[in-house]
Design an enzyme around this catalytic site. Sequence first.
Site, PDB file in Angstrom:
ATOM      1  N   GLU A  27       0.822  -1.217   0.000  1.00  0.00           N
ATOM      2  CA  GLU A  27       0.000   0.000   0.000  1.00  0.00           C
ATOM      3  C   GLU A  27       0.857   1.270   0.000  1.00  0.00           C
ATOM      4  OE1 GLU A  27      -2.767  -0.641   3.305  1.00  0.00           O
ATOM      5  OE2 GLU A  27      -4.110  -1.644   1.893  1.00  0.00           O
ATOM      6  N   ASP A  53      -8.477  -8.965   3.365  1.00  0.00           N
ATOM      7  CA  ASP A  53      -8.265  -7.913   4.360  1.00  0.00           C
ATOM      8  C   ASP A  53      -9.353  -7.872   5.433  1.00  0.00           C
ATOM      9  OD1 ASP A  53      -7.255  -5.765   5.663  1.00  0.00           O
ATOM     10  OD2 ASP A  53      -7.712  -4.288   4.128  1.00  0.00           O
ATOM     11  N   GLU A 111     -12.737  -2.627  11.991  1.00  0.00           N
ATOM     12  CA  GLU A 111     -12.659  -1.835  10.761  1.00  0.00           C
ATOM     13  C   GLU A 111     -13.789  -2.181   9.787  1.00  0.00           C
ATOM     14  OE1 GLU A 111      -8.936  -2.189   8.692  1.00  0.00           O
ATOM     15  OE2 GLU A 111      -9.663  -1.056   6.957  1.00  0.00           O
TER      16      GLU A 111
HETATM   17  C1  BDP Z   1      -6.151  -2.251   5.912  1.00  0.00           C
HETATM   18  C2  BDP Z   1      -6.421  -0.942   6.549  1.00  0.00           C
HETATM   19  C3  BDP Z   1      -5.252  -0.006   6.511  1.00  0.00           C
HETATM   20  C4  BDP Z   1      -4.028  -0.727   7.032  1.00  0.00           C
HETATM   21  C5  BDP Z   1      -3.783  -1.974   6.235  1.00  0.00           C
HETATM   22  C6  BDP Z   1      -2.653  -2.822   6.800  1.00  0.00           C
HETATM   23  O1  BDP Z   1      -7.534  -0.346   5.910  1.00  0.00           O
HETATM   24  O2  BDP Z   1      -5.579   1.105   7.289  1.00  0.00           O
HETATM   25  O3  BDP Z   1      -2.916   0.104   6.974  1.00  0.00           O
HETATM   26  O4  BDP Z   1      -4.920  -2.785   6.269  1.00  0.00           O
HETATM   27  O5  BDP Z   1      -2.975  -3.792   7.467  1.00  0.00           O
HETATM   28  O6  BDP Z   1      -7.105  -3.113   6.421  1.00  0.00           O
HETATM   29  O7  BDP Z   1      -1.508  -2.539   6.565  1.00  0.00           O
END
Ligand code: BDP
Length: 709
Positions: free
Chosen positions: A302, A376, A404
Amino acid sequence: MKQFLLLLTHFILIVATSFAAAPVTSDGDDGYRLWLKYEPVTIPAIKADYLKYSGFIGQSSNGETIGSASKELQRGMQQLLGKSISVVSSPGNRAGGIVFKLKSETADKQDHEGYQIQLSAGNIVISSESENGLLYGAFALLRRLQMQQPLKNLNIASRPKVQYRMLNHWDNVDGTIERGYAGSSLWKWYELPERVDPRYEDYARANASLGINGTVLNNVNASARFMSQEYIVKVAAIANVMRKYGIKTYLSVYFAAPKTLGGLTTSDPLDPKVRAWWTEKVAQIYKEIPDFGGFLVKANSEGEPGPQDYGRTHADGANMLAEAFKPYDGIVIWRAFVYKADPNADRFKAAYEEFVPLDGKFDPKVIVQVKNGPIDFQPREPFSPLFGNMPKTPLGMEFQITQEYLGFAAHAVYEAPLFKECLDSDTYVNGQGSTVAKVIDGSLHGYTKTLMAGVANTGSDRNWTGHPLAQANWYAFGRLSWDHQLSAEQIADEWTRLTLTRDQKARGHVVNMLLRSREIYVDYNTPLGLSRPWMGVHFAPEPWQSRGSRPDWTATYYHRADSTGLGFDRTTGGSNALAQYQLQVQKQWNNPDKTALPYLLWFHYVGWDKKLSTGKTLWGELCTRLYAGADSVLWMQKQWDLAKVNLDPEVYTNVAQRLKVQHREALWWRDAWVLYLQSFARQPVPAEFEAPKQTLEDVKKSVNVYLIR
Ligand code: BDP
């Protein structure tokens, strides 16, 4: 974009928690004490039973952690039995007390933190090879007393199944928490190191009571600032508190810190200057924190920097950091949450494709931390195909405790069934019974290091977790990290007894509601294997979202609805992600007629009129689940009301009000899915249900409010 998302998250956090804080009255339970309430024992025989052992606490060594164990026993016995007990350093042959006994160490590491509690020579004897074990034993005894369980034939032996049991905080330097819904960060960086908030100790007590022995203080999207001397001493001040409760402190690191903080021209893991920088950095940390736990790393994920920026592998990056830890006990936890922006790829397959080829290439100090599912933290996911497929690399579990995708702090969703579903899944890698739990506890592949991490749901809210029932998720994670064989029901019952009520009938209603809550949520949120990890708010429904900076940051990428059907084909005819599992697992899921309905749309694109095993068509079944899910929130409200007389009024009202929010939002989700999918299915809502009163445009408008800055 990231900035905007952060702001957005913050805004939602405010919205989501603005109804959170019911006023605290002087006689109400504000939830601060969690499951360590220590309310007076009400059964006289039990009280008398324990009072027989309240003469003294025998503590013959004077370490910090054993000191915490004695202090906790003193506090507990005072509040539970109304008796103050003194600590003696040489109990000799005295009887009538609680005696700590430190045993000599054996080679078996797992035994090290285990404990025994027995009646012996007129005392309750808590023994362990370590001070941590003694502390865990003290908490176990207090738990027993809180639950008013008799002492007769007391003989408890327990040892953790997993070595590193930790919370991951996604807390930022500015006090915000990524995906946090219970206020701001517990860590007050601006006043540290001089002022040490007493709350840190209560945090440590709560964790230690569950056997949690590690905490990562900062967000995986890490700021390099945590590697500065200024922050290291702040972290050290927190670590000093954690240490007293057997908890090691860890930090998330920004992989490009050598460049941004160190002023080097590169952060290439194979560059000798970069390696020297990390070695020195780690030494600097150990100077301030002699028992520092290690690093957690999110790299090339990301948009975060990582070794691939220099044409190196995850193993190159992780091993470089491991080298810096060589002189110390610390470890490197490397996350496997990666997926490239490839328009033709299936995100499901990404982590496996990047990591399996690296099996056996990691330094023994590295643990690879894998999210429970391949995408996720969805309300329901199949287990990650990495589990079982990296026999030469210790794989740790990453669960998300913070909600989340589970309704933030507004929805009651008890997560133990979700955790257990993953842990109990059979990977079949070494034949039947090769469960994910056995991968994680190391027994399947003989891992030397084992780990279970939970992304924390704590914050500055007085009750720690925003939703009072979300405390149960912190509790359940901790208990399962110690013993993954405990059942979701047993944990729910324990937590409810300790936290809400000892009354058996009331407990029954609460436990019942907790146990069904996750399935209810799935029904109105993502039934039949739908998922929704799009970039938006992660709170409001947005199945129509089709534009994003990359295809897998849209909703339509995941559900693939069109005029003929719905779902993601991951069979050989589709992305073939199923091939990442063993044959027996593939068999479970490769035929749409045989796939268990909760996983159906995870693996299959299914026609709207296809008859499912329930006798209904896909469209009919979707509607049934969405309506049943939303209606079941009313059932939850009823269960909660049935327990009312036995609940603290403050807590009762707080949860009752949140359940109303939950119902309103469940209807919102239901209507969003029904109206949106109906625009493809072109079928009426089955006659037994009342069609949504609003239009799809109305729902979109209400969701757009969440996107306004
Ligand atoms: C996702 C989240 C994000 C996190 C990412 C992670 O939306 O905020 O930074 O995972 O785990 O679920 O790195």
